[in-house]
Design an enzyme around this catalytic site. Structure first.
Site, short mmCIF file in Angstrom:
data_model
loop_
_atom_site.label_atom_id
_atom_site.label_comp_id
_atom_site.label_asym_id
_atom_site.label_seq_id
_atom_site.Cartn_x
_atom_site.Cartn_y
_atom_site.Cartn_z
N HIS A 94 -6.18 0.03 -1.16
CA HIS A 94 -6.53 -1.31 -0.67
C HIS A 94 -7.69 -1.93 -1.43
O HIS A 94 -8.67 -2.41 -0.85
CB HIS A 94 -6.83 -1.25 0.83
N CYS A 124 0.81 -1.23 0.00
CA CYS A 124 0.00 0.00 0.00
C CYS A 124 0.84 1.27 0.00
O CYS A 124 0.49 2.26 -0.65
CB CYS A 124 -0.99 0.00 1.15
N ASP A 150 -7.73 5.32 -1.87
CA ASP A 150 -7.40 4.14 -1.07
C ASP A 150 -6.81 3.05 -1.96
O ASP A 150 -7.49 2.55 -2.86
CB ASP A 150 -8.66 3.63 -0.38
#
Length: 402
Positions: A304, A128, A302
């Site tokens: 993820h 990430c 994001d």
């Protein structure tokens, strides 16, 4: 499974079960700043295209509008290049005996043993911070190549060529493979391990230097939050003395467990500067790419979300569906009180006038500074510095994993 693994799993479960899109009801009277562009509250409109999927590549609620947000802001937000986890890419070789390393999370160790026995074919669970760093770099390059006012759907051929530089292949200069290799060779980071802000910054610097066509120099502040003018100029100037486009990267820690309140205004101001290219990191145990702020809330992309790997195309020719996976209109935000204090902050300086403008803006910011510009790098310039910046620390990747 240690406490960090348990907490990460808990957060992921909550996000999947209950993750509504935010409404503009927390601070509706406050303007929104997106990488230096201001969107006043009086421009609030209904979303123009409610049929557009806000999060390409994922199933979403049929109600895809973003209630109460300025349409111009949404167009700007969805034009930002969004790097995420990818799967089924060419294997990244593992280091011998790495499977049992405690530096790998439980999930990564299990995947390494059961699925990726021959090498990592996905960065899910560990990449990430690399993806956040890729986002920061890609959007910096997009500003240079396409301009700050570029919007999604325009100049598709040039966008495709830019995305090809970040394709999930050893052949792409800024791929996950390239980051991992540089991290292993120069930063003490191994495949499957988290990268912190410092390692990510060093990878960006090294890979940009290796890829001459990037037209981008990279300056890293290597001591706290100080930007030394003479060192910056030694990086940015060419043989004729002309300041070239230069990315300034600062890896900071603005507190211990949370961002110290005295630095809140300084951090908010970062995304209001026209030279801002965002913030990578900023959430405990999970890195995001922050691009906008409204009052005390920061909007982020994001990483993820796991999507199929992007193949490498030397010509930059991609399908609409492939390009769509690099954009989203789906807003996510986080209150500054919930942000992790460790982060990587980026500024893009395009020429000497831009440098002078950035300096003036930094020096005129009110409140406790998070960035200081020093005209000289000798020892005398440090006088009084510790009192002024007693809680701003250079980030050490060993302190916390993102």
């Amino acid at each position: 499974m240690n406490a960090t693994d348990i907490e990460r799993c808990r957060k992921r479960i909550i996000q999947y079960i209950w993750d509504p899109e935010p409404k503009n009801d927390e601070e509706p009277g406050s303007p929104i700043w997106c990488l230096g562009t201001r969107y006043p509250p009086q421009c609030v409109e209904e979303t123009a295209d409610e049929s557009r999927n806000p999060d390409h590549g994922q199933q979403q609620n049929t109600n895809t509008s973003a209630p109460g947000w300025p349409e111009a802001f949404l167009l700007d937000f969805e034009s930002k290049i969004w790097m995420t986890y990818r799967s089924n890419f060419p294997p990244i070789p593992k280091d011998a005996g790495q499977e049992g390393s405690l530096s790998l999370t439980l999930g990564v160790r299990l995947r390494s043993q059961l699925i990726d026995a021959q090498g990592f074919t996905s960065d899910t669970g560990w990449g990430c911070m690399i993806r956040s760093g890729q986002s920061l770099l890609a959007n910096s390059m997009a500003i240079l190549l396409l301009g700050r006012d570029w919007r999604r759907g325009e100049r598709l051929e040039e966008e495709g060529k830019l995305l090809s530089l970040f394709a999930d292949s050893p052949h792409a200069p800024f791929s996950i493979h390239s980051f991992v290799k540089h991290g292993a060779d120069f930063c003490g980071k191994h495949p499957g391990e988290w990268f912190g802000p410092t390692a990510t910054a060093r990878c960006i610097q090294g890979l940009a230097a290796r890829y001459d066509q990037s037209n981008l120099q990279v300056y890293i502040a290597d001591d706290n939050s100080d930007v030394h003018q003479d060192k910056f100029m030694s990086v940015s100037r060419d043989e004729k003395g002309t300041v070239r486009p230069t990315l300034i990267l600062l890896g900071l820690r603005l507190g211990i467990d949370r961002i110290t309140a005295v630095y809140w205004n300084g951090l908010k101001a970062v995304l209001q500067l026209p030279q801002s290219v965002g913030i990578a990191g900023g959430r405990p145990s999970a890195s995001h790419y922050f691009v906008a702020v409204q009052g005390s809330h920061f909007f982020y992309l994001d990483p993820h979300n796991t999507r199929p790997a992007l193949r490498y195309s030397e010509s930059g020719t991609y399908t609409e569906d492939e390009v769509n996976t690099y954009h989203t209109r789906r807003l996510r935000r986080l209150n500054i009180q919930d942000m992790d204090p460790s982060m990587l902050i980026g500024f893009l300086i395009r020429d000497e006038d831009d440098w002078e403008d950035w300096k003036a803006r930094i020096m005129s910011l009110e409140g406790k500074p998070i960035i200081t510009i020093l005209s000289e790098s000798d020892a005398a310039s440090w006088k009084g510095r510790r009192e002024a910046l007693d809680e701003v620390e250079a980030f050490d990747d060993l302190d916390v994993a993102l």
